[in-house]
Design a protein around this motif. Structure first.
Motif, PDB file in Angstrom:
ATOM      1  N   ASP A 143      20.545   8.677  -4.630  1.00  0.00           N
ATOM      2  CA  ASP A 143      21.195   8.575  -3.393  1.00  0.00           C
ATOM      3  C   ASP A 143      20.481   8.293  -2.170  1.00  0.00           C
ATOM      4  OD1 ASP A 143      19.105  10.716  -2.229  1.00  0.00           O
ATOM      5  OD2 ASP A 143      20.186  12.290  -3.487  1.00  0.00           O
ATOM      6  N   LEU A 144      20.950   8.197  -0.981  1.00  0.00           N
ATOM      7  CA  LEU A 144      20.249   7.584   0.136  1.00  0.00           C
ATOM      8  C   LEU A 144      19.243   8.140   0.853  1.00  0.00           C
ATOM      9  CD1 LEU A 144      23.761   5.809   1.402  1.00  0.00           C
ATOM     10  CD2 LEU A 144      21.678   4.585   0.577  1.00  0.00           C
ATOM     11  N   GLY A 145      18.994   9.411   0.252  1.00  0.00           N
ATOM     12  CA  GLY A 145      17.618  10.302   0.718  1.00  0.00           C
ATOM     13  C   GLY A 145      18.080  10.874   2.182  1.00  0.00           C
ATOM     14  N   TYR A 146      16.985  10.929   3.168  1.00  0.00           N
ATOM     15  CA  TYR A 146      17.252  11.721   4.249  1.00  0.00           C
ATOM     16  C   TYR A 146      18.239  11.038   5.194  1.00  0.00           C
ATOM     17  CZ  TYR A 146      16.239  13.654   8.895  1.00  0.00           C
ATOM     18  OH  TYR A 146      16.247  14.048  10.162  1.00  0.00           O
ATOM     19  N   LEU A 147      19.142  11.689   5.570  1.00  0.00           N
ATOM     20  CA  LEU A 147      20.640  11.138   6.444  1.00  0.00           C
ATOM     21  C   LEU A 147      20.503  11.560   7.716  1.00  0.00           C
ATOM     22  CD1 LEU A 147      22.974  10.359   3.341  1.00  0.00           C
ATOM     23  CD2 LEU A 147      21.807   8.889   4.418  1.00  0.00           C
ATOM     24  N   GLY A 148      19.635  12.523   8.144  1.00  0.00           N
ATOM     25  CA  GLY A 148      19.556  13.094   9.306  1.00  0.00           C
ATOM     26  C   GLY A 148      19.836  12.367  10.577  1.00  0.00           C
ATOM     27  N   TYR A 195       0.831  -1.014   0.099  1.00  0.00           N
ATOM     28  CA  TYR A 195       0.015  -0.192  -0.129  1.00  0.00           C
ATOM     29  C   TYR A 195       0.932   1.298   0.040  1.00  0.00           C
ATOM     30  CZ  TYR A 195       0.863   0.581   4.946  1.00  0.00           C
ATOM     31  OH  TYR A 195       1.522   0.812   6.236  1.00  0.00           O
ATOM     32  N   ILE A 196       0.414   2.125  -0.715  1.00  0.00           N
ATOM     33  CA  ILE A 196       1.202   3.722  -0.828  1.00  0.00           C
ATOM     34  C   ILE A 196       0.408   4.680  -0.368  1.00  0.00           C
ATOM     35  CG2 ILE A 196       2.406   4.768  -2.819  1.00  0.00           C
ATOM     36  CD1 ILE A 196       2.615   2.337  -4.391  1.00  0.00           C
ATOM     37  N   THR A 197       0.694   5.547   0.557  1.00  0.00           N
ATOM     38  CA  THR A 197       0.476   6.768   0.841  1.00  0.00           C
ATOM     39  C   THR A 197       1.298   7.834   0.460  1.00  0.00           C
ATOM     40  OG1 THR A 197       0.953   6.649   3.072  1.00  0.00           O
ATOM     41  CG2 THR A 197      -1.163   5.729   2.754  1.00  0.00           C
ATOM     42  N   TYR A 198       0.851   9.170   0.774  1.00  0.00           N
ATOM     43  CA  TYR A 198       1.999  10.276   0.295  1.00  0.00           C
ATOM     44  C   TYR A 198       1.899  11.334   1.574  1.00  0.00           C
ATOM     45  CZ  TYR A 198       1.110   8.248  -4.187  1.00  0.00           C
ATOM     46  OH  TYR A 198       1.210   7.340  -5.282  1.00  0.00           O
ATOM     47  N   SER A 199       3.106  12.145   1.596  1.00  0.00           N
ATOM     48  CA  SER A 199       3.081  13.028   2.236  1.00  0.00           C
ATOM     49  C   SER A 199       4.078  14.395   1.787  1.00  0.00           C
ATOM     50  CB  SER A 199       3.850  12.583   3.828  1.00  0.00           C
ATOM     51  OG  SER A 199       3.734  13.769   4.655  1.00  0.00           O
ATOM     52  N   LEU A 200       3.819  15.482   2.050  1.00  0.00           N
ATOM     53  CA  LEU A 200       4.548  16.388   1.592  1.00  0.00           C
ATOM     54  C   LEU A 200       5.919  16.474   2.316  1.00  0.00           C
ATOM     55  CD1 LEU A 200       2.096  19.631   1.100  1.00  0.00           C
ATOM     56  CD2 LEU A 200       3.194  18.195  -0.499  1.00  0.00           C
ATOM     57  N   TYR A 201       7.014  16.499   1.374  1.00  0.00           N
ATOM     58  CA  TYR A 201       8.161  16.571   2.277  1.00  0.00           C
ATOM     59  C   TYR A 201       9.047  17.451   1.218  1.00  0.00           C
ATOM     60  CZ  TYR A 201      12.758  15.034   3.772  1.00  0.00           C
ATOM     61  OH  TYR A 201      14.204  15.166   4.249  1.00  0.00           O
ATOM     62  N   ASN A 202       9.618  18.743   2.012  1.00  0.00           N
ATOM     63  CA  ASN A 202      10.424  19.725   1.310  1.00  0.00           C
ATOM     64  C   ASN A 202       9.608  20.060  -0.015  1.00  0.00           C
ATOM     65  OD1 ASN A 202      12.515  19.278   2.901  1.00  0.00           O
ATOM     66  ND2 ASN A 202      13.905  18.170   1.423  1.00  0.00           N
ATOM     67  N   GLY A 203       8.149  20.268   0.316  1.00  0.00           N
ATOM     68  CA  GLY A 203       7.364  21.025  -0.782  1.00  0.00           C
ATOM     69  C   GLY A 203       7.126  19.897  -1.834  1.00  0.00           C
ATOM     70  N   TYR A 204       7.560  18.600  -1.895  1.00  0.00           N
ATOM     71  CA  TYR A 204       7.039  17.592  -2.903  1.00  0.00           C
ATOM     72  C   TYR A 204       6.450  16.457  -2.193  1.00  0.00           C
ATOM     73  CZ  TYR A 204      10.991  19.588  -5.776  1.00  0.00           C
ATOM     74  OH  TYR A 204      11.570  20.395  -6.586  1.00  0.00           O
ATOM     75  N   LYS A 205       5.288  16.116  -3.178  1.00  0.00           N
ATOM     76  CA  LYS A 205       4.607  15.051  -2.707  1.00  0.00           C
ATOM     77  C   LYS A 205       5.325  13.829  -2.608  1.00  0.00           C
ATOM     78  CE  LYS A 205       0.129  12.907  -3.656  1.00  0.00           C
ATOM     79  NZ  LYS A 205      -0.764  12.685  -5.065  1.00  0.00           N
ATOM     80  N   VAL A 206       5.624  13.179  -1.768  1.00  0.00           N
ATOM     81  CA  VAL A 206       6.514  11.992  -1.714  1.00  0.00           C
ATOM     82  C   VAL A 206       5.834  10.830  -1.442  1.00  0.00           C
ATOM     83  CG1 VAL A 206       8.560  10.879  -0.695  1.00  0.00           C
ATOM     84  CG2 VAL A 206       8.493  13.349  -1.010  1.00  0.00           C
ATOM     85  N   PRO A 207       5.842   9.551  -1.982  1.00  0.00           N
ATOM     86  CA  PRO A 207       5.049   8.401  -1.821  1.00  0.00           C
ATOM     87  C   PRO A 207       5.775   7.329  -0.682  1.00  0.00           C
ATOM     88  CG  PRO A 207       6.446   7.955  -3.837  1.00  0.00           C
ATOM     89  CD  PRO A 207       6.514   9.410  -3.183  1.00  0.00           C
ATOM     90  N   ALA A 208       5.460   6.831   0.152  1.00  0.00           N
ATOM     91  CA  ALA A 208       5.741   5.622   1.136  1.00  0.00           C
ATOM     92  C   ALA A 208       5.177   4.343   0.894  1.00  0.00           C
ATOM     93  CB  ALA A 208       5.800   6.326   2.675  1.00  0.00           C
TER      94      ALA A 208
END
Ligand SMILES: [Zn+2]
Length: 245
Positions: A187-192, A38-51
């Motif tokens: 890239d590996l995305g969020y690395l915080g 299943y896929i849902t979305y959220s805004l991340y840095n102004g972009y709609k990102v799927p998870a």
């Protein structure tokens, strides 16, 4: 009379729009056998990102792997599962403390679903004000439910200090979640919260444990290429070299 017809037409078209909006907020795709993504979305840095999340339909109920990222989709996911499979979700395991995995834990607990994370995830969730599970896993755990068996495995720090993977040995499905990036990622995305030097060794441990997977489910984006594991390792090696200098 004309006004009433117009009003009815307006309401109809409006309800169409809202139905489409709801649909695009939650996607369910068949993976194999009784496994679904299943896929849902959220805004991340102004972009709609799927998870990506996953669920498994068993005769004893449905097991959810991670929760929707989008808080408006906690209940629609349960409703869609009920409608499609005529079954209830009975348990949910979140694979690390970030919102795209844990956001729905408190809601699902309220609905009577058994929620799980590792103890380490719970400590980080508490510290970072994230939603927490009811049941805590002190070590890697083998679950058996409705004829299916799967194992939680903590390979070490990578994307987050607490990331676990889920391994279905019989079906050879590796649910890697956010530790594993998709083949389309550069890239590996969020690395915080990442461990930039340990990431590669952690992915190698997953490779050693989960031999010849039929599926490698990534946390975001494409999940249909098993090369995602090797692709992630390559990027993690680069990251390690950069951070060793
Ligand atoms: Zn993620």
């Amino acid at each position: 009379m004309r006004f009433i017809i117009l009003a009815a037409a307006f309401i109809l078209s409006f309800s169409n729009i809202s139905a489409q909006t709801t649909e695009s907020k939650l996607q369910i795709n068949h993976l194999t056998g009784n496994f679904y993504i299943y896929i849902t979305y959220s805004l991340y840095n102004g972009y709609k990102v799927p998870a990506n999340g996953m669920y498994l339909v068993t005769p004893k109920g449905v097991v959810l792997f991670d929760t929707p990222w989008d808080s408006t989709q906690f209940q629609p996911l349960l409703d869609s599962i009920q409608l499609r499979h005529n079954k209830k979700v009975v348990m949910c395991i979140a694979t690390h403390f970030h919102d795209d995995r844990t956001a729905g834990l408190a809601y699902y607990k309220q609905q009577g679903i058994k929620t799980y994370t590792t103890k380490l995830t719970d400590e980080l969730s508490k510290k970072n004000n994230k939603k927490r599970a009811e049941f805590l896993l002190a070590k890697d755990t083998l679950f058996s439910i409705g004829g299916y068996t799967f194992e939680t495995y903590y390979p070490g720090q990578g994307h987050a200090p607490d990331n676990i993977i889920i391994w279905f040995k019989k079906e050879r499905i590796l649910y890697g979640a956010c530790l594993i990036k998709s083949v389309e990622d550069d890239d590996l995305g969020y690395l915080g919260d990442a461990n930039k030097t340990a990431y590669a060794a952690t992915v190698k441990k997953v490779q050693a444990k989960c031999k010849q997977p039929n599926f490698v489910i990534t946390g975001h984006g494409d999940y249909l290429h098993v090369q995602a594991l090797q692709h992630t390792l390559m990027m993690a090696e680069e990251l390690r070299k950069k951070n060793m200098k």
